[in-house]
Design a protein around this motif. Structure first.
Motif, PDB file in Angstrom:
ATOM      1  N   ARG A 139      46.146  27.547  36.195  1.00 40.85           N
ATOM      2  CA  ARG A 139      45.581  27.895  34.886  1.00 40.85           C
ATOM      3  C   ARG A 139      44.614  29.077  34.961  1.00 40.85           C
ATOM      4  O   ARG A 139      44.545  29.885  34.025  1.00 40.85           O
ATOM      5  CB  ARG A 139      44.868  26.673  34.300  1.00 40.85           C
ATOM      6  CG  ARG A 139      44.442  26.810  32.848  1.00 40.85           C
ATOM      7  CD  ARG A 139      45.627  26.821  31.933  1.00 40.85           C
ATOM      8  NE  ARG A 139      45.238  26.920  30.525  1.00 40.85           N
ATOM      9  CZ  ARG A 139      46.067  27.225  29.544  1.00 40.85           C
ATOM     10  NH1 ARG A 139      47.350  27.456  29.794  1.00 40.85           N
ATOM     11  NH2 ARG A 139      45.648  27.310  28.302  1.00 40.85           N
ATOM     12  N   THR A 140      43.844  29.187  36.041  1.00 39.95           N
ATOM     13  CA  THR A 140      42.857  30.260  36.126  1.00 39.95           C
ATOM     14  C   THR A 140      43.503  31.631  36.245  1.00 39.95           C
ATOM     15  O   THR A 140      42.839  32.656  36.056  1.00 39.95           O
ATOM     16  CB  THR A 140      41.910  30.046  37.321  1.00 39.95           C
ATOM     17  OG1 THR A 140      42.677  29.916  38.524  1.00 39.95           O
ATOM     18  CG2 THR A 140      41.083  28.789  37.130  1.00 39.95           C
ATOM     19  N   GLU A 141      44.806  31.672  36.565  1.00 41.04           N
ATOM     20  CA  GLU A 141      45.531  32.943  36.604  1.00 41.04           C
ATOM     21  C   GLU A 141      46.079  33.319  35.231  1.00 41.04           C
ATOM     22  O   GLU A 141      46.573  34.435  35.044  1.00 41.04           O
ATOM     23  CB  GLU A 141      46.681  32.859  37.611  1.00 41.04           C
ATOM     24  CG  GLU A 141      46.245  32.559  39.038  1.00 41.04           C
ATOM     25  CD  GLU A 141      45.371  33.658  39.617  1.00 41.04           C
ATOM     26  OE1 GLU A 141      45.623  34.841  39.298  1.00 41.04           O
ATOM     27  OE2 GLU A 141      44.444  33.332  40.384  1.00 41.04           O
ATOM     28  N   GLU A 142      45.973  32.412  34.267  1.00 40.28           N
ATOM     29  CA  GLU A 142      46.585  32.612  32.954  1.00 40.28           C
ATOM     30  C   GLU A 142      45.571  32.869  31.841  1.00 40.28           C
ATOM     31  O   GLU A 142      45.937  33.407  30.794  1.00 40.28           O
ATOM     32  CB  GLU A 142      47.419  31.375  32.583  1.00 40.28           C
ATOM     33  CG  GLU A 142      48.489  31.013  33.596  1.00 40.28           C
ATOM     34  CD  GLU A 142      49.058  29.618  33.389  1.00 40.28           C
ATOM     35  OE1 GLU A 142      50.067  29.305  34.024  1.00 40.28           O
ATOM     36  OE2 GLU A 142      48.484  28.849  32.579  1.00 40.28           O
ATOM     37  N   VAL A 143      44.331  32.473  32.052  1.00 39.31           N
ATOM     38  CA  VAL A 143      43.347  32.501  30.964  1.00 39.31           C
ATOM     39  C   VAL A 143      42.253  33.533  31.220  1.00 39.31           C
ATOM     40  O   VAL A 143      42.107  34.047  32.335  1.00 39.31           O
ATOM     41  CB  VAL A 143      42.696  31.111  30.777  1.00 39.31           C
ATOM     42  CG1 VAL A 143      43.736  30.060  30.458  1.00 39.31           C
ATOM     43  CG2 VAL A 143      41.903  30.717  32.029  1.00 39.31           C
ATOM     44  N   ARG A 144      41.472  33.833  30.173  1.00 33.75           N
ATOM     45  CA  ARG A 144      40.265  34.626  30.363  1.00 33.75           C
ATOM     46  C   ARG A 144      39.211  33.740  30.990  1.00 33.75           C
ATOM     47  O   ARG A 144      38.898  32.666  30.474  1.00 33.75           O
ATOM     48  CB  ARG A 144      39.748  35.150  29.008  1.00 33.75           C
ATOM     49  CG  ARG A 144      38.431  35.930  29.150  1.00 33.75           C
ATOM     50  CD  ARG A 144      37.854  36.329  27.805  1.00 33.75           C
ATOM     51  NE  ARG A 144      37.402  35.203  27.010  1.00 33.75           N
ATOM     52  CZ  ARG A 144      36.244  34.551  27.192  1.00 33.75           C
ATOM     53  NH1 ARG A 144      35.444  34.885  28.200  1.00 33.75           N
ATOM     54  NH2 ARG A 144      35.922  33.547  26.404  1.00 33.75           N
ATOM     55  N   LEU A 145      38.635  34.174  32.077  1.00 33.79           N
ATOM     56  CA  LEU A 145      37.633  33.374  32.757  1.00 33.79           C
ATOM     57  C   LEU A 145      36.275  33.502  32.064  1.00 33.79           C
ATOM     58  O   LEU A 145      36.054  34.410  31.257  1.00 33.79           O
ATOM     59  CB  LEU A 145      37.536  33.795  34.220  1.00 33.79           C
ATOM     60  CG  LEU A 145      38.824  33.610  35.036  1.00 33.79           C
ATOM     61  CD1 LEU A 145      38.623  34.062  36.467  1.00 33.79           C
ATOM     62  CD2 LEU A 145      39.313  32.162  34.994  1.00 33.79           C
ATOM     63  N   SER A 146      35.378  32.606  32.377  1.00 33.26           N
ATOM     64  CA  SER A 146      34.073  32.562  31.709  1.00 33.26           C
ATOM     65  C   SER A 146      33.269  33.823  31.999  1.00 33.26           C
ATOM     66  O   SER A 146      33.296  34.355  33.116  1.00 33.26           O
ATOM     67  CB  SER A 146      33.289  31.338  32.181  1.00 33.26           C
ATOM     68  OG  SER A 146      34.002  30.145  31.916  1.00 33.26           O
ATOM     69  N   ASN A 147      32.535  34.288  30.985  1.00 32.94           N
ATOM     70  CA  ASN A 147      31.645  35.432  31.186  1.00 32.94           C
ATOM     71  C   ASN A 147      30.218  34.929  31.411  1.00 32.94           C
ATOM     72  O   ASN A 147      29.934  33.726  31.319  1.00 32.94           O
ATOM     73  CB  ASN A 147      31.721  36.400  29.999  1.00 32.94           C
ATOM     74  CG  ASN A 147      31.408  35.724  28.672  1.00 32.94           C
ATOM     75  OD1 ASN A 147      30.506  34.896  28.569  1.00 32.94           O
ATOM     76  ND2 ASN A 147      32.165  36.079  27.635  1.00 32.94           N
ATOM     77  N   ASP A 148      29.303  35.856  31.696  1.00 30.58           N
ATOM     78  CA  ASP A 148      27.928  35.472  32.019  1.00 30.58           C
ATOM     79  C   ASP A 148      27.243  34.756  30.863  1.00 30.58           C
ATOM     80  O   ASP A 148      26.454  33.823  31.079  1.00 30.58           O
ATOM     81  CB  ASP A 148      27.116  36.701  32.428  1.00 30.58           C
ATOM     82  CG  ASP A 148      27.397  37.130  33.866  1.00 30.58           C
ATOM     83  OD1 ASP A 148      27.906  36.296  34.637  1.00 30.58           O
ATOM     84  OD2 ASP A 148      27.110  38.292  34.201  1.00 30.58           O
ATOM     85  N   LYS A 149      27.522  35.184  29.629  1.00 35.65           N
ATOM     86  CA  LYS A 149      26.907  34.522  28.480  1.00 35.65           C
ATOM     87  C   LYS A 149      27.312  33.057  28.428  1.00 35.65           C
ATOM     88  O   LYS A 149      26.474  32.175  28.192  1.00 35.65           O
ATOM     89  CB  LYS A 149      27.314  35.235  27.192  1.00 35.65           C
ATOM     90  CG  LYS A 149      26.724  34.606  25.938  1.00 35.65           C
ATOM     91  CD  LYS A 149      27.170  35.344  24.679  1.00 35.65           C
ATOM     92  CE  LYS A 149      26.600  34.690  23.432  1.00 35.65           C
ATOM     93  NZ  LYS A 149      27.034  35.392  22.191  1.00 35.65           N
ATOM     94  N   GLU A 150      28.584  32.789  28.655  1.00 31.49           N
ATOM     95  CA  GLU A 150      29.078  31.404  28.632  1.00 31.49           C
ATOM     96  C   GLU A 150      28.531  30.601  29.800  1.00 31.49           C
ATOM     97  O   GLU A 150      28.164  29.428  29.644  1.00 31.49           O
ATOM     98  CB  GLU A 150      30.606  31.419  28.638  1.00 31.49           C
ATOM     99  CG  GLU A 150      31.202  32.001  27.367  1.00 31.49           C
ATOM    100  CD  GLU A 150      32.666  32.347  27.495  1.00 31.49           C
ATOM    101  OE1 GLU A 150      33.369  32.368  26.462  1.00 31.49           O
ATOM    102  OE2 GLU A 150      33.130  32.609  28.627  1.00 31.49           O
ATOM    103  N   LEU A 151      28.468  31.222  30.960  1.00 33.37           N
ATOM    104  CA  LEU A 151      27.951  30.524  32.136  1.00 33.37           C
ATOM    105  C   LEU A 151      26.456  30.244  32.003  1.00 33.37           C
ATOM    106  O   LEU A 151      25.974  29.179  32.409  1.00 33.37           O
ATOM    107  CB  LEU A 151      28.223  31.335  33.399  1.00 33.37           C
ATOM    108  CG  LEU A 151      29.707  31.455  33.786  1.00 33.37           C
ATOM    109  CD1 LEU A 151      29.885  32.481  34.897  1.00 33.37           C
ATOM    110  CD2 LEU A 151      30.267  30.102  34.217  1.00 33.37           C
ATOM    111  N   ASN A 152      25.721  31.184  31.405  1.00 40.20           N
ATOM    112  CA  ASN A 152      24.286  30.971  31.199  1.00 40.20           C
ATOM    113  C   ASN A 152      24.022  29.827  30.232  1.00 40.20           C
ATOM    114  O   ASN A 152      22.982  29.169  30.306  1.00 40.20           O
ATOM    115  CB  ASN A 152      23.632  32.250  30.665  1.00 40.20           C
ATOM    116  CG  ASN A 152      23.516  33.331  31.721  1.00 40.20           C
ATOM    117  OD1 ASN A 152      23.461  33.042  32.919  1.00 40.20           O
ATOM    118  ND2 ASN A 152      23.492  34.588  31.289  1.00 40.20           N
ATOM    119  N   ALA A 153      24.951  29.581  29.323  1.00 46.51           N
ATOM    120  CA  ALA A 153      24.785  28.519  28.331  1.00 46.51           C
ATOM    121  C   ALA A 153      25.238  27.156  28.856  1.00 46.51           C
ATOM    122  O   ALA A 153      25.104  26.150  28.161  1.00 46.51           O
ATOM    123  CB  ALA A 153      25.565  28.861  27.069  1.00 46.51           C
ATOM    124  N   THR A 154      25.776  27.140  30.070  1.00 47.17           N
ATOM    125  CA  THR A 154      26.342  25.908  30.644  1.00 47.17           C
ATOM    126  C   THR A 154      25.428  25.346  31.719  1.00 47.17           C
ATOM    127  O   THR A 154      24.992  26.065  32.627  1.00 47.17           O
ATOM    128  CB  THR A 154      27.727  26.196  31.245  1.00 47.17           C
ATOM    129  OG1 THR A 154      28.585  26.712  30.234  1.00 47.17           O
ATOM    130  CG2 THR A 154      28.323  24.921  31.830  1.00 47.17           C
TER     131      THR A 154
END
Length: 230
Positions: A139-154
């Protein structure tokens, strides 16, 4: 072997205790849902003990959970308070000749300890992508991976599997001798979880082919042909 502590010693049905780490790993990997206990003293209402189900996954000898930074549960757990996680897989009913001796087949695990927080975004990304790969290989080869904004919110937390217990019930029907001649059916009612088939969202471009994630689920996978009524 799983270490035995006063908190992990199984007293009720001790013969059902299992000490192989592989059994613990299999239960966590198949369940992917942990019921997590915390004594809520952080909110204004101070609800007291609560148990909340959370998506959870394992990497080697740690279990991980994630959520929004403002999650009440995660805010409490990130402080390092003692907690308890339970994982349960229900495998079926045991139907005896008497009402009293009915029981169930199940596999369960209890993990005790404290969570620690992972703050490095690169490590977060790696561990979250591991979860994606566990539920949908490739799946990670098929989708847009998380960006810094999303990771900072997690908020991403982990707990070690250093204090845990496993209990597995796969016993036979246990009837009293006096009941064996009753004209009553006895046996097992298996309970099975099936995965699939995939269902595409509306509006998906026709040239996008259906992926194959069956490798993650073994004989639990239900493909398109087998799911159609005969």
């Amino acid at each position: 072997m799983l270490s035995s502590t006063p908190r992990t010693q199984i007293k009720k049905g001790a013969h059902k205790a299992v000490f192989e780490p592989t059994a613990l790993h299999q239960i966590i990997d198949e369940s992917l849902i942990a019921h997590i206990a915390i004594n809520d003293k952080l909110s204004p209402s101070q609800h007291g003990p609560i148990v909340i189900p959370m998506l959870a996954w394992r990497v080697d000898e740690h279990v991980y959970i994630h959520g929004a930074n403002n999650s009440r549960l995660l805010r409490g757990l990130r402080t390092g308070v003692s907690t308890c996680l339970t994982f349960t897989l229900f495998d079926g009913w045991v139907l005896a000749r008497s009402a009293f001796h009915h029981s169930a087949h199940y596999r369960s695990a209890v993990v005790l300890g404290e969570f620690t927080e992972i703050t490095d975004n690169q490590e977060k990304d790696t561990l979250l992508n591991h979860f994606l790969e566990q539920i949908a290989p490739g799946r990670t080869e098929e989708v847009r991976l998380s960006n810094d904004k999303e990771l900072n919110a997690t908020c991403l937390l982990r707990i070690p599997l250093t204090e845990a217990s496993v209990k597995i019930s796969q016993g036979e029907v246990s009837d009293d001798l006096a009941d064996l001649e009753l004209p009553t059916w006895a046996g097992y009612l298996p309970y099975q979880t099936k995965v699939g088939p995939l269902q595409a969202v509306d509006g998906l471009a026709q040239e996008i082919t259906m992926p194959d994630y069956s490798g993650a689920y073994g004989n639990r996978w239900q493909d398109q042909d087998k799911s159609r009524p005969t």
